[in-house]
Scaffold this motif. Structure first.
Motif, PDB file in Angstrom:
ATOM      1  N   SER A   1      27.075  27.878  32.720  1.00 38.07           N
ATOM      2  CA  SER A   1      27.862  28.755  33.385  1.00 38.07           C
ATOM      3  C   SER A   1      29.357  28.710  32.871  1.00 38.07           C
ATOM      4  O   SER A   1      29.714  27.744  32.285  1.00 38.07           O
ATOM      5  CB  SER A   1      27.742  28.831  34.810  1.00 38.07           C
ATOM      6  N   LEU A   2      29.967  29.876  33.197  1.00 38.59           N
ATOM      7  CA  LEU A   2      31.532  29.805  32.775  1.00 38.59           C
ATOM      8  C   LEU A   2      32.280  28.905  33.873  1.00 38.59           C
ATOM      9  O   LEU A   2      31.956  28.924  34.922  1.00 38.59           O
ATOM     10  CB  LEU A   2      31.987  31.416  33.021  1.00 38.59           C
ATOM     11  N   LEU A   3      33.085  28.125  33.274  1.00 34.79           N
ATOM     12  CA  LEU A   3      33.953  27.297  34.194  1.00 34.79           C
ATOM     13  C   LEU A   3      35.004  28.128  34.943  1.00 34.79           C
ATOM     14  O   LEU A   3      35.306  29.352  34.515  1.00 34.79           O
ATOM     15  CB  LEU A   3      34.678  26.324  32.991  1.00 34.79           C
ATOM     16  N   PRO A   4      35.382  27.596  36.117  1.00 36.43           N
ATOM     17  CA  PRO A   4      36.372  28.268  36.817  1.00 36.43           C
ATOM     18  C   PRO A   4      37.479  28.957  36.370  1.00 36.43           C
ATOM     19  O   PRO A   4      37.743  29.828  36.429  1.00 36.43           O
ATOM     20  CB  PRO A   4      36.724  27.313  38.077  1.00 36.43           C
ATOM     21  N   LYS A   5      37.960  28.087  35.346  1.00 36.55           N
ATOM     22  CA  LYS A   5      39.278  28.537  34.479  1.00 36.55           C
ATOM     23  C   LYS A   5      38.995  29.540  33.761  1.00 36.55           C
ATOM     24  O   LYS A   5      39.931  30.180  33.131  1.00 36.55           O
ATOM     25  CB  LYS A   5      39.843  27.287  34.035  1.00 36.55           C
ATOM     26  N   ALA A   6      37.754  29.791  33.305  1.00 41.63           N
ATOM     27  CA  ALA A   6      37.385  30.815  32.377  1.00 41.63           C
ATOM     28  C   ALA A   6      36.952  32.157  32.797  1.00 41.63           C
ATOM     29  O   ALA A   6      36.323  32.865  32.337  1.00 41.63           O
ATOM     30  CB  ALA A   6      36.541  30.084  31.171  1.00 41.63           C
ATOM     31  N   ALA A   7      36.751  32.020  34.473  1.00 45.99           N
ATOM     32  CA  ALA A   7      36.602  33.111  34.961  1.00 45.99           C
ATOM     33  C   ALA A   7      37.448  34.408  34.549  1.00 45.99           C
ATOM     34  O   ALA A   7      36.765  35.623  34.497  1.00 45.99           O
ATOM     35  CB  ALA A   7      36.654  32.990  36.599  1.00 45.99           C
ATOM     36  N   THR A   8      38.316  34.379  34.103  1.00 49.34           N
ATOM     37  CA  THR A   8      39.300  35.546  33.693  1.00 49.34           C
ATOM     38  C   THR A   8      40.023  34.927  32.442  1.00 49.34           C
ATOM     39  O   THR A   8      40.200  33.698  32.168  1.00 49.34           O
ATOM     40  CB  THR A   8      40.518  36.137  34.515  1.00 49.34           C
TER      41      THR A   8
END
Length: 516
Positions: free
Chosen positions: A407-414
């Motif tokens: 899954s995408l890391l939290p920092k990579a959400a945007t």
């Protein structure tokens, strides 16, 4: 007594002596009884003094015809044939010699004059065929030990009447001959040392050469070892592994068998049969446990003393900081199945990979070595298309993706987590966000930003956008910033002839509008 009586008595004594002497002479020269005087040979006076004739003729009263057929053959040597008439038992059990030296009755029993009966040692001082020379008991009368005509022949008597030394425990085995098990009756006592191996060949074969003769540990005739104390007679006391906690380790003989002490390593199993050892061969225990360490409290050697290629020390394996015993149980060194092994410490990660297809096997990403797992993940080995299409700055997959769940890391959400300078702008509210024009990697998504007219049809743009010379969007617009409407932008390239027009105005769009 009167002088006259004394005289008569002396005369009578002399008369008797003379009479006896005369009778002896008559008998001597008259010949033996029952033999005509004419047939008595002149040699009779000498032969009758031999031990054989005195024993037979004088003592046993054997007549001459009992041995000699003198009427037909005279008094020639009759050989041993007559002996059997009276000595059948002795003839049946003769003292027979070998092929080179024949013996019969006359070899030992002398009937010739001036010949003494030979001593046995006269023949047996040297080896006689298969018989060894008589060295011990050579001065002892043979019949003290041997029944010369016994059954079986020359049977030896018991040694105990003369020798107090006995070995009752050693004589308990079947077929024992007592002293003769080890000692030859005529050989020096020291030769018995070489006879041990006759029965104890296995013990002798495994015995270290330095242990010398058997009597170094076994007292002659007792044959009982002195136990561990006997070891210390030659070997200094040594510190023993965990002796303070294991009483059995205090005795040498617990591990070292008397006849094969060099095979002590194999004896561990005799006490520790319940311990399954899957590491090493028959000497496995002392591979890790030093039998006689400098510090008896030392439990084990370091694993890396043998496995230096695995890690620098026992606590730096598996990427560092992981002790060997975290994965390997003592004595059972085979690690559990990889999945079960990893979950012990990596429960979170193993849970995540269970939901990420193709990532369940740890070795797929971290390599096959549990001792030196790979830290830099090679995602491209499976995700080649994504790796090949990722733009510069997106090559490290874990910059955006959690490696185990994917899954995408939290920092990579945007995108702005990395591209903060692109935040805002005219496209901020576009449905689909950055992915409308950009993709983090292929194969899906736009390989490059689409042309502006994809969304902004020229015939629908308001005000001055419809002017033909304004058809190139990039002259005034950037993808992420506001439109350029400053005086310099307009008059530098396109409207140079208007540079002097309203010189105090900063932006052209105040009068020349692009929006209705």
């Amino acid at each position: 007594m009167t002088r006259k009586a004394i005289t008569w008595t002396a005369a009578l004594g002399v008369t008797l002596v003379v009479a006896v002497a005369a009778a002896f002479l008559v008998l001597r020269y008259r010949g033996p009884s029952g033999v005509p005087p004419a047939m008595v040979p002149g040699s009779w006076a000498q032969y009758r003094t031999s031990l054989g004739h005195m024993t037979h003729v004088d003592s046993a009263k054997v007549t001459c015809s009992g041995c000699h057929d003198f009427e037909r053959e005279g008094f020639k040597n009759p050989g041993i044939a007559p002996c059997a008439k009276c000595h059948a038992k002795e003839v049946a059990q003769p003292h027979a010699g070998d092929a080179q030296t024949k013996t019969d009755c006359l070899t030992c029993h002398a009937f010739a004059p001036n010949v003494e009966a030979p001593k046995c040692i006269s023949c047996h001082a040297e080896a006689e065929g298969p018989l060894a020379a008589v060295k011990m008991h050579a001065t002892t009368e043979c019949r003290e030990c041997h029944e010369l005509h016994g059954d079986p022949a020359i049977v030896a008597k018991s040694c105990t009447p003369c020798h107090a030394e006995t070995a009752p425990a050693h004589a308990e085995h079947a077929g024992s001959r007592g002293c003769l098990d080890c000692h030859g009756g005529h050989a020096p006592a020291a030769t018995a040392l070489s006879t041990c191996a006759t029965c104890h060949a296995r013990e002798k074969a495994s015995q270290p050469a330095a242990h010398g003769d058997c009597i170094g540990c076994h007292k002659p005739h007792e044959f009982v070892s002195g136990g561990a104390d006997a070891c210390l007679g030659c070997h200094e006391a040594k510190k023993t592994f965990l002796a303070a906690r294991a009483d059995a380790h205090t005795s040498c003989l617990t591990c070292h068998t008397p006849h094969a002490p060099q095979r002590a390593a194999e004896s561990c199993r005799s006490c520790h049969a319940d311990i399954l050892v899957t590491h090493g061969g028959k000497d496995a225990c002392i591979t890790c446990h030093e039998a006689h360490p400098k510090d008896p409290a030392t439990k084990v050697e370091n694993c890396t003393s043998c496995h230096e290629a695995v890690a620098a020390s026992d606590t730096t394996g598996h990427g560092g900081g992981t002790p060997c015993v975290s994965c390997h149980k003592p004595h059972d060194f085979a690690p559990p199945a990889k999945a079960g092994l990893c979950v012990t410490c990596h429960a979170r990660e193993t849970t995540l990979v269970s939901t990420n297809e193709g990532h369940a096997e740890c070795a797929s990403c971290h390599g096959g070595s549990a001792h030196k797992p790979k830290v830099a993940l090679a995602c491209g080995s499976c995700h080649a298309k994504e790796q090949a299409t990722a733009p510069r700055g997106h090559q490290v997959c874990t910059g955006c993706h959690e490696p185990h769940g994917g899954s995408l890391l939290p920092k990579a959400a945007t995108c702005v987590s990395c591209h903060a300078n692109k935040e805002g702008g005219p496209h901020e509210t576009v449905k689909g966000g950055c992915n409308t024009c950009h993709r983090p990697h292929g194969p899906s998504g736009p390989p490059s930003p689409p042309a502006c007219v994809t969304c902004h049809a020229k015939n629908q743009l308001p005000a001055l956008h419809g002017v033909p010379m304004h058809s190139s969007c990039a002259e005034c617009h950037t993808s992420h910033g506001p439109p350029k409407a400053d005086r310099a932008t307009c008059t530098t390239t396109c409207h140079a002839d208007r540079r002097g027009h309203q010189p105090g105005v900063q932006v052209c769009t105040g009068c020349h509008v692009f929006r209705k």
